[in-house]
Motif scaffolding. Structure first.
Motif, PDB file in Angstrom:
ATOM      1  N   SER A  73       0.883  -1.494   0.282  1.00 47.30           N
ATOM      2  CA  SER A  73      -0.076  -0.359  -0.188  1.00 47.30           C
ATOM      3  C   SER A  73       0.449   1.203   0.083  1.00 47.30           C
ATOM      4  O   SER A  73       0.682   1.622  -0.297  1.00 47.30           O
ATOM      5  CB  SER A  73      -0.859  -0.105   1.366  1.00 47.30           C
ATOM      6  N   ASP A 131       4.046   5.201  -5.481  1.00 51.17           N
ATOM      7  CA  ASP A 131       4.910   5.437  -6.683  1.00 51.17           C
ATOM      8  C   ASP A 131       2.851   6.634  -7.182  1.00 51.17           C
ATOM      9  O   ASP A 131       3.127   7.253  -8.581  1.00 51.17           O
ATOM     10  CB  ASP A 131       3.516   4.032  -7.201  1.00 51.17           C
ATOM     11  N   GLU A 132       2.346   6.538  -6.759  1.00 52.49           N
ATOM     12  CA  GLU A 132       0.951   7.540  -6.930  1.00 52.49           C
ATOM     13  C   GLU A 132       0.774   8.731  -7.063  1.00 52.49           C
ATOM     14  O   GLU A 132       0.958   9.544  -7.664  1.00 52.49           O
ATOM     15  CB  GLU A 132      -0.273   7.905  -6.657  1.00 52.49           C
ATOM     16  N   HIS A 133       2.209   9.551  -6.051  1.00 56.89           N
ATOM     17  CA  HIS A 133       2.668  10.577  -5.822  1.00 56.89           C
ATOM     18  C   HIS A 133       3.963  10.999  -6.046  1.00 56.89           C
ATOM     19  O   HIS A 133       4.888  12.325  -6.408  1.00 56.89           O
ATOM     20  CB  HIS A 133       2.799  10.542  -4.186  1.00 56.89           C
ATOM     21  N   ASP A 134       4.973   9.597  -7.543  1.00 57.99           N
ATOM     22  CA  ASP A 134       5.976  10.263  -8.502  1.00 57.99           C
ATOM     23  C   ASP A 134       7.374  10.013  -7.390  1.00 57.99           C
ATOM     24  O   ASP A 134       7.923  11.178  -6.968  1.00 57.99           O
ATOM     25  CB  ASP A 134       5.529  10.506  -9.130  1.00 57.99           C
ATOM     26  N   PRO A 166       3.922  -1.841  -6.866  1.00 58.39           N
ATOM     27  CA  PRO A 166       2.984  -2.863  -8.201  1.00 58.39           C
ATOM     28  C   PRO A 166       4.348  -2.863  -9.946  1.00 58.39           C
ATOM     29  O   PRO A 166       4.622  -2.213 -10.070  1.00 58.39           O
ATOM     30  CB  PRO A 166       1.885  -1.405  -8.380  1.00 58.39           C
ATOM     31  N   ARG A 181       2.384   1.679  -3.172  1.00 53.67           N
ATOM     32  CA  ARG A 181       1.186   1.786  -4.469  1.00 53.67           C
ATOM     33  C   ARG A 181       0.699   4.027  -4.446  1.00 53.67           C
ATOM     34  O   ARG A 181       1.181   4.613  -5.139  1.00 53.67           O
ATOM     35  CB  ARG A 181      -0.192   1.267  -4.385  1.00 53.67           C
ATOM     36  N   THR A 182       1.067   4.324  -2.967  1.00 54.39           N
ATOM     37  CA  THR A 182       0.797   5.772  -2.686  1.00 54.39           C
ATOM     38  C   THR A 182       2.026   5.885  -3.451  1.00 54.39           C
ATOM     39  O   THR A 182       1.821   7.446  -3.991  1.00 54.39           O
ATOM     40  CB  THR A 182       0.894   6.144  -1.734  1.00 54.39           C
TER      41      THR A 182
END
Length: 63
Positions: free
Chosen positions: A40, A46-49, A60, A43-44
């Motif tokens: 988790s 990654d989502e915020h680069d 992921p 993922r967070t």
């Protein structure tokens, strides 16, 4: 380093330490929980680069 990245790094360090302890104690339930937490957090990040090296193994996978 942003506040978000600092928090993710801190939580990742705690989760990794807890995962190692769970594995040493053969606590599969806690190890599973910590793996989910690390995924988790990855993922967070990654989502915020955000690049958090200790989370790379839990990032992921792109097919």
């Amino acid at each position: 380093m942003t506040e978000l990245q600092m928090q993710i790094v801190h939580r990742a360090q705690e989760a990794l330490a807890s995962l190692q302890a769970a594995e040493a104690e053969q606590d599969l339930h806690l190890a599973h929980i910590r793996l989910g937490e690390l995924e988790s957090l990855a993922r967070t990040a990654d989502e915020h680069d955000l690049d958090v090296p200790q989370l790379r193994p839990y990032a992921p996978q792109v097919a």
